[in-house]
Write an enzyme that holds these catalytic residues in place. Structure first.
Site, PDB file in Angstrom:
ATOM      1  N   GLN A 173       0.791  -1.037   0.125  1.00 55.47           N
ATOM      2  CA  GLN A 173      -0.014  -0.143  -0.055  1.00 55.47           C
ATOM      3  C   GLN A 173       0.855   1.170   0.095  1.00 55.47           C
ATOM      4  O   GLN A 173       1.932   1.312   0.954  1.00 55.47           O
ATOM      5  CB  GLN A 173      -0.774  -0.193   1.224  1.00 55.47           C
ATOM      6  CG  GLN A 173      -1.858   1.045   1.146  1.00 55.47           C
ATOM      7  CD  GLN A 173      -3.059   1.204   2.344  1.00 55.47           C
ATOM      8  OE1 GLN A 173      -2.646   1.545   3.309  1.00 55.47           O
ATOM      9  NE2 GLN A 173      -4.118   0.837   2.089  1.00 55.47           N
TER      10      GLN A 173
ATOM     11  N   CYS B 196      -7.181   6.469   5.100  1.00 53.63           N
ATOM     12  CA  CYS B 196      -6.495   6.767   6.480  1.00 53.63           C
ATOM     13  C   CYS B 196      -7.034   8.293   6.753  1.00 53.63           C
ATOM     14  O   CYS B 196      -6.974   9.129   6.076  1.00 53.63           O
ATOM     15  CB  CYS B 196      -5.028   7.062   6.356  1.00 53.63           C
ATOM     16  SG  CYS B 196      -4.194   7.326   7.844  1.00 53.63           S
TER      17      CYS B 196
ATOM     18  N   LYS C  78      -8.125   1.566  -1.377  1.00 52.46           N
ATOM     19  CA  LYS C  78      -8.919   1.414  -0.172  1.00 52.46           C
ATOM     20  C   LYS C  78      -9.773   2.836   0.033  1.00 52.46           C
ATOM     21  O   LYS C  78      -8.883   3.646   0.135  1.00 52.46           O
ATOM     22  CB  LYS C  78      -8.075   0.990   1.079  1.00 52.46           C
ATOM     23  CG  LYS C  78      -9.148   0.822   2.037  1.00 52.46           C
ATOM     24  CD  LYS C  78      -8.422   0.323   3.413  1.00 52.46           C
ATOM     25  CE  LYS C  78      -9.502   0.039   4.500  1.00 52.46           C
ATOM     26  NZ  LYS C  78      -8.852  -0.226   5.637  1.00 52.46           N
TER      27      LYS C  78
ATOM     28  N   HIS D 127     -13.911   0.510   3.185  1.00 48.82           N
ATOM     29  CA  HIS D 127     -13.991   0.432   4.692  1.00 48.82           C
ATOM     30  C   HIS D 127     -15.434   1.198   4.917  1.00 48.82           C
ATOM     31  O   HIS D 127     -15.603   2.294   4.565  1.00 48.82           O
ATOM     32  CB  HIS D 127     -12.976   1.612   5.321  1.00 48.82           C
ATOM     33  CG  HIS D 127     -12.976   1.555   6.749  1.00 48.82           C
ATOM     34  ND1 HIS D 127     -11.711   1.312   7.640  1.00 48.82           N
ATOM     35  CD2 HIS D 127     -13.991   2.008   7.635  1.00 48.82           C
ATOM     36  CE1 HIS D 127     -12.040   1.438   8.817  1.00 48.82           C
ATOM     37  NE2 HIS D 127     -13.620   1.653   8.851  1.00 48.82           N
TER      38      HIS D 127
ATOM     39  N   ASN E 177     -14.849  -4.071   4.353  1.00 54.15           N
ATOM     40  CA  ASN E 177     -14.059  -4.119   5.305  1.00 54.15           C
ATOM     41  C   ASN E 177     -14.834  -3.395   6.608  1.00 54.15           C
ATOM     42  O   ASN E 177     -15.677  -2.547   6.410  1.00 54.15           O
ATOM     43  CB  ASN E 177     -12.912  -3.191   4.903  1.00 54.15           C
ATOM     44  CG  ASN E 177     -12.000  -2.669   6.304  1.00 54.15           C
ATOM     45  OD1 ASN E 177     -11.409  -1.834   6.421  1.00 54.15           O
ATOM     46  ND2 ASN E 177     -11.603  -3.826   7.035  1.00 54.15           N
TER      47      ASN E 177
ATOM     48  N   ASN F  22     -16.679  -4.575  10.742  1.00 58.52           N
ATOM     49  CA  ASN F  22     -17.474  -5.475  11.650  1.00 58.52           C
ATOM     50  C   ASN F  22     -17.074  -6.654  11.581  1.00 58.52           C
ATOM     51  O   ASN F  22     -17.974  -7.846  11.630  1.00 58.52           O
ATOM     52  CB  ASN F  22     -19.037  -5.388  11.133  1.00 58.52           C
ATOM     53  CG  ASN F  22     -19.492  -4.242  11.340  1.00 58.52           C
ATOM     54  OD1 ASN F  22     -18.966  -3.147  11.782  1.00 58.52           O
ATOM     55  ND2 ASN F  22     -20.674  -4.016  11.058  1.00 58.52           N
TER      56      ASN F  22
ATOM     57  N   ALA G 179      -8.965  -5.751   9.879  1.00 54.19           N
ATOM     58  CA  ALA G 179      -7.782  -4.979  10.733  1.00 54.19           C
ATOM     59  C   ALA G 179      -7.749  -5.765  12.187  1.00 54.19           C
ATOM     60  O   ALA G 179      -6.874  -6.516  12.759  1.00 54.19           O
ATOM     61  CB  ALA G 179      -7.878  -3.324  10.679  1.00 54.19           C
ATOM     62  N   GLU G 180      -8.506  -4.908  12.997  1.00 58.85           N
ATOM     63  CA  GLU G 180      -8.523  -5.265  14.430  1.00 58.85           C
ATOM     64  C   GLU G 180      -8.802  -6.820  14.686  1.00 58.85           C
ATOM     65  O   GLU G 180      -8.211  -7.053  15.861  1.00 58.85           O
ATOM     66  CB  GLU G 180      -9.630  -4.289  15.284  1.00 58.85           C
ATOM     67  CG  GLU G 180      -9.093  -2.882  15.136  1.00 58.85           C
ATOM     68  CD  GLU G 180      -9.901  -1.829  16.022  1.00 58.85           C
ATOM     69  OE1 GLU G 180     -10.832  -2.550  16.566  1.00 58.85           O
ATOM     70  OE2 GLU G 180      -9.624  -0.708  16.053  1.00 58.85           O
TER      71      GLU G 180
END
Length: 194
Positions: free
Chosen positions: A2, A33, A74, A102, A147, A149, A171-172
């Protein structure tokens, strides 16, 4: 790999450097971002405003001209689903082969972490984006990756089923459980064999 930036020739030069020095499958332009540093340096989600779309598309075209790799992006949700679909169309016309969405809008400055904890991603918006792509006769439409949930293995198949996306990124959830996708694959295989 990225990349982020706001100047087509600079990002294209970085893309060429990546291709020459790294083994990678694709290049991704970060348009998601929301952090203050991205705002200060004018990259990431701060390039999502409509007046920035020509610049973003120029960056994608420059990346494609500088490398033989596919280029992805993204993004975040814009103020309406319709506007987000327009952006996806613009990215596709520029040559983007995949768009990860996202499923949250750009948060207010300093609220990035709080937004993730307090607000579920809008997966129905991703569903609408995927449906619009499916309804189009344009065969060159990019793949859509959902992306948001995705915290546990069961969320993977639920997210894909709800959105109709071509793929999923997390991600998380992966930070908490690096085997998240392996666990999801096992659940899916178990479900298929029942």
């Amino acid at each position: 790999v990225q990349l982020c930036g706001n100047e087509p020739t600079t990002v294209a030069a970085a893309a060429a450097l990546v291709e020459a020095t790294c083994a990678c499958d694709a290049l991704d332009l970060n348009l998601g971002c929301p952090l203050p540093r991205a705002r200060e340096q004018h990259f990431g989600a701060w390039l999502l405003e409509r007046e920035e779309w020509p610049r973003v598309c120029a960056i994608i075209r420059a990346m494609l001209a500088a490398t033989s790799l596919p280029v992805c992006a993204k993004i975040r949700l814009l103020s309406t689903v319709e506007e987000t679909i327009e952006l996806v169309d613009a990215l596709s016309e520029a040559g983007c082969t995949m768009v990860a969405v996202h499923a949250r809008q750009v948060p207010p400055i300093g609220m990035h972490r709080d937004q993730r904890r307090a607000q579920l991603a809008d997966l129905d918006a991703v569903r609408q984006i995927c449906a619009a792509r499916s309804d189009s006769s344009d065969a060159a439409r990019p793949l859509i990756v959902t992306n948001g949930n995705t915290q546990v293995a069961a969320d993977v198949s639920a997210n894909l089923a709800l959105t109709g996306a071509d793929g999923l990124m997390a991600a998380e959830g992966l930070l908490r459980n690096p085997l998240l996708f392996r666990s999801a694959a096992r659940l899916l295989l178990h479900h298929i064999t029942l």
